[in-house]
Design an enzyme around this catalytic site. Structure first.
Site, PDB file in Angstrom:
ATOM      1  CB  SER A  99      -0.961  -0.032   1.185  1.00 10.18           C
ATOM      2  OG  SER A  99      -1.906   1.004   1.110  1.00 10.18           O
ATOM      3  CG  ASP A 236      -2.256   4.320  -1.401  1.00  8.64           C
ATOM      4  OD1 ASP A 236      -3.071   4.324  -2.334  1.00  8.64           O
ATOM      5  OD2 ASP A 236      -2.287   3.473  -0.478  1.00  8.64           O
ATOM      6  CG  ASP A 238      -2.631  -0.323  -2.452  1.00 12.23           C
ATOM      7  OD1 ASP A 238      -2.923   0.833  -2.088  1.00 12.23           O
ATOM      8  OD2 ASP A 238      -2.691  -1.300  -1.683  1.00 12.23           O
ATOM      9  CG  ASP A 240      -5.697   1.452  -0.121  1.00 12.37           C
ATOM     10  OD1 ASP A 240      -4.740   2.222  -0.354  1.00 12.37           O
ATOM     11  OD2 ASP A 240      -5.725   0.690   0.868  1.00 12.37           O
TER      12      ASP A 240
END
Length: 435
Positions: A99, A236, A238, A240
């Site tokens: 992440s 960010d 990834d 999310d």
């Protein structure tokens, strides 16, 4: 097992701690869990753009296939794409990601067959399997063609009737992460005039650190001002998470973004985390709604108990009508849709109560660091504390001010969150923490 390997958000750690062997055992163990809990005999597997993610993904694939289940290989995709894939195909999934953590980190997440991350009890069961797993099986799984792809996700976004984004001039910063190509492609479809920075996929994240904090978005702020854009949007690694810079180059607090989306969705029941703050609560209550506060990383589990209109942590927004997962790409479109309705970002911000916030972190060097910090804060606020909330960490509440101390579930750090309508109160508590 002698210790827990799951943290706040799946398994997370520096590569080497999270390695190919762990990923192999995870995949095999996940196949056993899936046979018990889900009807599908297929597992979707995707990964973020980190340099170690492909290795870990292939190891997980081998483990799943050793366990006798088939896999659908999605490749490098954003977090919301793997989640939506699981929901659309009614099959579980594995996602390799760290992440917003630095590039030397990586991790593993498991998804249920409805697009939701594994529940706490399922994680505990999976840990037990991992702790005693012996690779065996008399049937090897196969590699199947994906039943749902990133293009299908884009098509679903285009058909989403809840979205009507304002056609503004914006600057986007995907941090060289998984939203680098898909983000601008979707925005262009909605006639958003997008300028991009840090938008070539690179697992070393050369443009900036993956976490979209105020200090990491200085370049975005400068470009927004120099290009005279209406706002800036950052994701960010990834996708999310979402962060926003206003037209003056100023970072918009996370609780304000969540409040704006809650206003747009007319949310009456909102699930949020302990570190969100009072501004969102005031906005939702003004709409005749209520807010339930729960643990970071486990908000999705409350959807099984409550029919919520929105779920949110700082940086993260979930619209359950879209799916039981956080989606930073769609969150950007919801924000732009709110601007289209209200006329400007400024007018929306003016609807949200003003709170001062500060987020700090410090490394854990020895076990007693956490207890010492809690003691210092408790001593500083002696006689002022109205309540102590231990839902997740320790939260000292003093009127409309509070300070939360909790151990990070993804890094060896202590996280500290402070909020107040009084800047002096916040400065005083900050001095105590940093002393």
């Amino acid at each position: 097992m002698s210790r827990r390997i799951f943290g706040t958000a799946g398994i997370r750690g520096v590569f080497g701690e999270v390695d190919a062997r762990l990923s192999l055992i995870f995949g095999y163990s996940f196949s056993l869990l899936s046979k018990e809990n889900f009807s599908s005999r297929m597992v979707n597997i995707g990964w973020d753009c980190r340099t170690t993610s492909r290795l870990l993904a292939y190891a997980s694939m081998a483990g799943v296939m050793q366990g006798g289940l088939d896999i659908c290989q999605l490749g490098v995709v954003p977090y919301p794409v793997i989640a939506r894939t699981c929901m659309a195909t009614r099959s579980p999934g594995i996602y390799i990601t760290a992440s917003h953590n630095p590039p030397e980190y990586n991790g593993i997440k498991g998804f249920r067959d409805n697009g939701m991350e594994l529940l706490y009890d399922e994680q505990v069961a999976l840990e037990q399997i991992i702790g005693s797993a012996e690779l065996k099986g008399d049937r090897a799984g196969n590699i199947m063609s994906p039943k749902y792809t990133q293009d299908d996700y884009i098509s679903d976004i285009k058909r989403d009737e809840r979205l009507s984004p304002a056609e503004l001039k914006i600057v986007i910063d995907p941090a060289n992460g998984t939203a680098s190509y898909i983000g601008i492609k979707i925005l262009n479809y909605f006639n958003v005039n997008s300028i991009s920075i840090n938008s070539n996929i690179d697992g070393f994240f050369p443009g900036r650190k993956p976490e979209p904090t105020e200090e990491n978005l200085e370049k975005l702020s400068k470009v927004v001002k120099s290009e005279r854009a209406d706002l800036g949007i950052a994701w960010d690694g990834d996708a999310d998470r979402i962060a926003v810079i206003d037209k003056n180059g100023k970072f918009v607090p996370q609780y304000v973004i969540s409040s704006i989306v809650a206003m747009y969705l007319r949310a009456k029941k909102v699930i949020t985390s302990v570190d969100m703050g009072n501004g969102l609560k005031e906005v939702v209550e003004k709409q005749g709604g209520e807010v339930l506060v729960w643990k970071l990383g486990d908000l999705h589990s409350k959807l099984l108990e409550i029919e919520a209109d929105m779920v949110t942590e700082p940086w993260k927004i979930m619209d359950p009508k879209w799916g039981p997962f956080f989606d930073g790409i769609r969150a950007a479109l919801l924000l732009l849709s709110a601007i289209n309705e209200w006329g400007s970002l400024d007018s929306l911000i003016s609807e949200v109560p003003v709170y001062y916030q500060k987020r700090l972190s410090m490394p854990i060097r020895e076990e007693k660091d956490y207890e010492r910090l809690v003691y210092r804060i408790r001593n500083e606020l002696s006689g002022e504390i109205d309540d102590i909330d231990e839902t997740d960490g320790i939260k000292f509440i003093s009127g409309d001010s509070w300070v939360l101390v909790r151990k990070s579930g993804t890094e060896p750090k202590i996280r500290i969150y402070i909020e107040s309508k009084k800047e002096e109160w916040m400065r005083r508590v900050t001095r105590t923490i940093m002393s």
